[in-house]
Design an enzyme around this catalytic site. Structure first.
Site, mmCIF file in Angstrom:
data_model
loop_
_atom_site.group_PDB
_atom_site.id
_atom_site.type_symbol
_atom_site.label_atom_id
_atom_site.label_comp_id
_atom_site.label_asym_id
_atom_site.label_seq_id
_atom_site.Cartn_x
_atom_site.Cartn_y
_atom_site.Cartn_z
ATOM 1 N N ASP A 218 37.874 -6.732 -4.882
ATOM 2 C CA ASP A 218 36.921 -6.282 -4.494
ATOM 3 C C ASP A 218 36.527 -6.617 -3.110
ATOM 4 O O ASP A 218 35.249 -6.921 -2.856
ATOM 5 C CB ASP A 218 35.763 -6.268 -5.415
ATOM 6 C CG ASP A 218 34.718 -5.110 -5.083
ATOM 7 O OD1 ASP A 218 34.904 -4.180 -4.330
ATOM 8 O OD2 ASP A 218 33.470 -5.256 -5.699
ATOM 9 N N THR B 14 21.422 -6.636 -6.142
ATOM 10 C CA THR B 14 21.470 -5.985 -7.429
ATOM 11 C C THR B 14 22.547 -5.254 -7.598
ATOM 12 O O THR B 14 23.121 -4.930 -6.701
ATOM 13 C CB THR B 14 20.238 -4.871 -7.745
ATOM 14 O OG1 THR B 14 20.214 -4.146 -6.836
ATOM 15 C CG2 THR B 14 18.870 -5.903 -7.764
ATOM 16 N N GLY C 192 23.847 -6.582 -12.889
ATOM 17 C CA GLY C 192 23.303 -7.923 -12.590
ATOM 18 C C GLY C 192 22.379 -7.977 -11.368
ATOM 19 O O GLY C 192 22.295 -7.110 -10.507
#
Length: 317
Positions: A155, A30, A34
């Site tokens: 990321d 999670t 999202g």
């Protein structure tokens, strides 16, 4: 997570974990907006990972967040590389989210993420050399693939690298392009994104940046898979270690505290690892290229690009 938190995906029988031939087995992860669920086809046993917005139509998602969500789906659907998670067609029976944002269906990787692998006792001093070599060849190939398509991941971190075994062969796969950005004509961005501990310096300071931010993050992860921890004062927060790291020389690839709290800089990684000394020396030189503080000189040396240098290292007997 309780049942009220889930968006409406219920079938005609009222069971939200059953939809046609598909059954929801578990939540894989999670985020802020999202959630990724594992669904399995009860007839074919086919697994599929579905990423969807956790909130309904009335959720207070900003236009920027909505745009980021749609961009991730768009980017994922057009990528095809063995070490980037594969986007799949959403099964019609599952395409019933209460949110107006698109769902993202992906292949399921049963091996979990790289952070989970770090947590195993046998990997406390890094991964075996064979795994390090596989990781570097595959993930560098994936990042280079994105860059050639003018996409920055932004990321890169252990949690965004999954493990999968196909026919007995280990595969590492990049996931979560929620922060990815397609480069415009100027190839320069300024938005603040990513996870702080793996963030390139120019991102942390909200300065102009380009694809070299991924070099820095990959350098940090590479150091971590070899010795088991990040290179620059890993026990400190970014706000604490960045002021020290920004003063480091180009040859420094690790900074650590001694028992008296004094900071030391080194051109070498810890000897407590599972790779050969010769291989370690080559990678230490390569990490100087990846962990260069100045983004203008990061990622290349003597006219050669970082990924070309790495390929030569990995091809050596």
């Amino acid at each position: 997570m309780n049942q009220q938190e889930r968006p409406s995906l219920s079938g005609s029988d009222g069971d939200e974990n059953i939809k046609g031939d598909w059954k929801r087995e578990k939540v894989l992860g999670t985020g802020g907006f999202g959630r990724v669920d594992l669904w399995r086809n009860q007839k074919t046993n086919e697994p599929i990972a579905i990423k969807e917005c956790r909130w309904g139509k009335d959720a207070m998602m900003t236009p920027k967040h909505r745009q980021r969500w749609k961009l991730e789906v768009e980017i994922m659907r057009k990528l095809k590389h063995p070490n980037v998670i594969t986007a799949l067609e959403v099964p019609p029976a599952l395409d019933t989210s209460s949110c107006d944002l698109p769902l993202l269906a992906m292949e399921y990787c049963a091996g979990g993420d790289l952070r989970k692998k770090f947590g195993k006792p046998e990997n406390c001093c890094g991964l075996p050399e064979k795994n390090v070599r596989i990781f570097l060849r595959q993930i560098a190939s994936a990042v280079e693939y994105l860059h050639k398509r003018r996409i920055i991941h932004r990321d890169l971190k252990p949690e965004n690298i999954l493990l999968q075994e196909n026919d007995g062969k280990l595969q590492y796969k990049l996931i979560d392009l929620g922060y990815a950005k397609e480069l415009d004509q100027g190839s320069i961005c300024t938005s603040f994104v990513g996870t702080l501990q793996y963030l390139a310096p120019e991102l942390f300071h909200s300065k102009r940046y380009s694809y070299t931010v991924d070099y820095w993050s990959l350098g940090l992860v590479t150091h971590e898979i070899i010795v088991g921890y990040r290179p620059f004062l890993p026990s400190l927060s970014p706000a604490q270690w960045i002021p020290y790291a920004e003063k480091k020389s180009s040859s420094t690839i690790t900074m650590y505290l001694d028992n008296e709290g004094k900071i030391h800089c080194s051109e070498e990684m810890s000897p407590y690892n599972n790779i050969s000394r010769v291989f370690q020396k080559y990678l230490e030189d390569w990490l100087q290229v990846m962990l260069e503080w100045d983004p203008q000189t990061r990622g290349h040396r003597n006219g050669r690009k970082a990924f070309d240098i790495l390929k030569d290292i990995l091809d050596k007997k």
